[in-house]
Design a protein around this motif. Sequence first.
Motif, PDB file in Angstrom:
ATOM      1  N   TYR A 128       0.767  -1.387   0.014  1.00  0.00           N
ATOM      2  CA  TYR A 128       0.004   0.108  -0.060  1.00  0.00           C
ATOM      3  C   TYR A 128       1.038   1.209  -0.017  1.00  0.00           C
ATOM      4  CZ  TYR A 128      -3.291   3.454   1.646  1.00  0.00           C
ATOM      5  OH  TYR A 128      -4.091   4.839   1.736  1.00  0.00           O
ATOM      6  N   SER A 129       1.949   1.415   0.899  1.00  0.00           N
ATOM      7  CA  SER A 129       2.542   2.626   0.841  1.00  0.00           C
ATOM      8  C   SER A 129       3.685   2.890  -0.371  1.00  0.00           C
ATOM      9  CB  SER A 129       3.786   2.488   2.413  1.00  0.00           C
ATOM     10  OG  SER A 129       4.494   1.392   2.140  1.00  0.00           O
ATOM     11  N   HIS A 130       3.838   1.706  -1.105  1.00  0.00           N
ATOM     12  CA  HIS A 130       4.806   2.000  -2.262  1.00  0.00           C
ATOM     13  C   HIS A 130       3.838   1.885  -3.651  1.00  0.00           C
ATOM     14  CE1 HIS A 130       7.823   0.718   0.696  1.00  0.00           C
ATOM     15  NE2 HIS A 130       8.662   1.106  -0.109  1.00  0.00           N
ATOM     16  N   SER A 131       2.549   2.101  -3.413  1.00  0.00           N
ATOM     17  CA  SER A 131       1.584   2.018  -4.445  1.00  0.00           C
ATOM     18  C   SER A 131       0.870   3.340  -4.642  1.00  0.00           C
ATOM     19  CB  SER A 131       1.107   0.886  -4.724  1.00  0.00           C
ATOM     20  OG  SER A 131       1.631  -0.174  -4.461  1.00  0.00           O
ATOM     21  N   VAL A 132       0.407   3.784  -6.056  1.00  0.00           N
ATOM     22  CA  VAL A 132      -0.431   4.947  -6.158  1.00  0.00           C
ATOM     23  C   VAL A 132      -1.634   4.390  -7.136  1.00  0.00           C
ATOM     24  CG1 VAL A 132       1.074   6.619  -5.783  1.00  0.00           C
ATOM     25  CG2 VAL A 132       0.875   5.673  -8.019  1.00  0.00           C
ATOM     26  N   GLU A 133      -2.710   4.810  -6.783  1.00  0.00           N
ATOM     27  CA  GLU A 133      -3.764   4.562  -7.987  1.00  0.00           C
ATOM     28  C   GLU A 133      -3.618   4.977  -9.378  1.00  0.00           C
ATOM     29  OE1 GLU A 133      -8.521   5.778  -8.273  1.00  0.00           O
ATOM     30  OE2 GLU A 133      -7.706   5.014  -6.305  1.00  0.00           O
ATOM     31  N   LYS A 134      -3.822   4.093 -10.096  1.00  0.00           N
ATOM     32  CA  LYS A 134      -3.371   4.302 -11.648  1.00  0.00           C
ATOM     33  C   LYS A 134      -1.779   4.234 -11.988  1.00  0.00           C
ATOM     34  CE  LYS A 134      -7.680   5.003 -12.490  1.00  0.00           C
ATOM     35  NZ  LYS A 134      -8.316   4.778 -11.554  1.00  0.00           N
ATOM     36  N   GLY A 135      -1.067   3.907 -11.009  1.00  0.00           N
ATOM     37  CA  GLY A 135       0.446   3.472 -10.988  1.00  0.00           C
ATOM     38  C   GLY A 135       0.468   2.066 -11.468  1.00  0.00           C
ATOM     39  N   ILE A 137       2.203  -1.591 -11.605  1.00  0.00           N
ATOM     40  CA  ILE A 137       2.622  -2.735 -10.402  1.00  0.00           C
ATOM     41  C   ILE A 137       2.862  -4.031 -11.164  1.00  0.00           C
ATOM     42  CG2 ILE A 137       0.216  -3.641 -10.090  1.00  0.00           C
ATOM     43  CD1 ILE A 137       1.174  -4.063  -6.980  1.00  0.00           C
ATOM     44  N   SER A 138       3.811  -4.834 -10.764  1.00  0.00           N
ATOM     45  CA  SER A 138       3.982  -6.151 -11.373  1.00  0.00           C
ATOM     46  C   SER A 138       3.502  -7.324 -10.650  1.00  0.00           C
ATOM     47  CB  SER A 138       5.605  -6.451 -11.474  1.00  0.00           C
ATOM     48  OG  SER A 138       5.885  -7.944 -11.970  1.00  0.00           O
ATOM     49  N   LEU A 144       0.997  -4.392 -14.922  1.00  0.00           N
ATOM     50  CA  LEU A 144      -0.463  -3.927 -14.722  1.00  0.00           C
ATOM     51  C   LEU A 144      -0.716  -2.374 -14.183  1.00  0.00           C
ATOM     52  CD1 LEU A 144      -1.637  -7.447 -13.604  1.00  0.00           C
ATOM     53  CD2 LEU A 144      -2.152  -6.298 -16.022  1.00  0.00           C
ATOM     54  N   THR A 145      -1.701  -1.941 -14.436  1.00  0.00           N
ATOM     55  CA  THR A 145      -2.346  -0.758 -13.731  1.00  0.00           C
ATOM     56  C   THR A 145      -3.033  -0.943 -12.720  1.00  0.00           C
ATOM     57  OG1 THR A 145      -1.840   0.400 -16.136  1.00  0.00           O
ATOM     58  CG2 THR A 145      -3.317   1.611 -14.289  1.00  0.00           C
ATOM     59  N   ILE A 146      -2.754  -0.226 -11.518  1.00  0.00           N
ATOM     60  CA  ILE A 146      -3.783  -0.442 -10.342  1.00  0.00           C
ATOM     61  C   ILE A 146      -5.023   0.483 -10.594  1.00  0.00           C
ATOM     62  CG2 ILE A 146      -4.082   0.223  -7.861  1.00  0.00           C
ATOM     63  CD1 ILE A 146      -0.944  -0.283  -7.984  1.00  0.00           C
ATOM     64  N   ALA A 147      -6.147  -0.187 -10.746  1.00  0.00           N
ATOM     65  CA  ALA A 147      -7.302   0.437 -11.123  1.00  0.00           C
ATOM     66  C   ALA A 147      -7.981   1.188  -9.819  1.00  0.00           C
ATOM     67  CB  ALA A 147      -8.447  -0.554 -11.832  1.00  0.00           C
ATOM     68  N   ASP A 148      -7.797   0.431  -8.671  1.00  0.00           N
ATOM     69  CA  ASP A 148      -8.470   1.057  -7.498  1.00  0.00           C
ATOM     70  C   ASP A 148      -7.344   0.470  -6.346  1.00  0.00           C
ATOM     71  OD1 ASP A 148     -10.228   2.273  -5.365  1.00  0.00           O
ATOM     72  OD2 ASP A 148     -11.456   0.648  -5.273  1.00  0.00           O
ATOM     73  N   GLU A 180       5.821  -7.232  -7.309  1.00  0.00           N
ATOM     74  CA  GLU A 180       6.906  -6.294  -7.427  1.00  0.00           C
ATOM     75  C   GLU A 180       6.491  -4.984  -7.667  1.00  0.00           C
ATOM     76  OE1 GLU A 180      10.661  -4.878  -9.905  1.00  0.00           O
ATOM     77  OE2 GLU A 180      10.141  -6.922 -10.035  1.00  0.00           O
ATOM     78  N   VAL A 181       6.517  -3.962  -6.593  1.00  0.00           N
ATOM     79  CA  VAL A 181       6.214  -2.394  -6.547  1.00  0.00           C
ATOM     80  C   VAL A 181       7.047  -1.785  -7.620  1.00  0.00           C
ATOM     81  CG1 VAL A 181       4.855  -2.609  -4.421  1.00  0.00           C
ATOM     82  CG2 VAL A 181       7.238  -1.849  -4.771  1.00  0.00           C
ATOM     83  N   ASP A 182       6.490  -0.427  -8.117  1.00  0.00           N
ATOM     84  CA  ASP A 182       7.167   0.254  -8.860  1.00  0.00           C
ATOM     85  C   ASP A 182       8.488   0.778  -8.409  1.00  0.00           C
ATOM     86  OD1 ASP A 182       8.121   1.998 -10.813  1.00  0.00           O
ATOM     87  OD2 ASP A 182       6.100   2.957 -11.051  1.00  0.00           O
TER      88      ASP A 182
END
Length: 210
Positions: A128-135, A137-138, A144-148, A180-182
Amino acid sequence: MFSGIVEEVGRVSSIRQMPKGKRLSVNASLSKLVGLGDSIAVNGACMTVVEKSDNEVFFDVSFESLNKTNLGYLRVGDYVNLERALLVGGRLDGHMVLGHVDTTAVVESLVRQGDFFLFRIKINDYIYSHSVEKGSISINGVSLTIADLKRDYLEIAVIPFTFENTNLKYIKSGDVVNIEVDIIGKYVKKFLESSQQGLTEDFLKLHGFV
């Protein structure tokens, strides 16, 4: 380094126990395109080709990789996503994927919406802390793109092509996937945490952002 664009879905043909690890054999046509010592992302985890034949590639999976990825859950007959390492100067169609899996996560649900598929994946504080919506992620090596994004889960909307051409089509609720986060998010977070001054207008001006 990889792009998260899966080249082939291979099938596990054998698993042999080794001291503190396993030797994994995957049936894949890209065996003809790789050499010994080459790097291949297997479900997003960077592995080294230690042996090959006309239709198989072999990887030695260490105890560290078995503990930190879903490779330890594999059984003979399972399908894995495969991608060869990027060539310098090649196209980056996905995003920068190192092949260093951060953690695993459990798929909570998979819902078909017309021709598309919505995956909901349970996440921990690290993701969660290393991700953003529409960012980016592997997931199992797929860019892939985080939709929500919520504190305890994220959702991914998968197009039909990606679904059919990766091992995502074999995933069920309760399955474990590699995450794997971005890498960009990692660097930004570390930079902000290590800066005693913090992110202020003066700090941005000093570094040429304002």
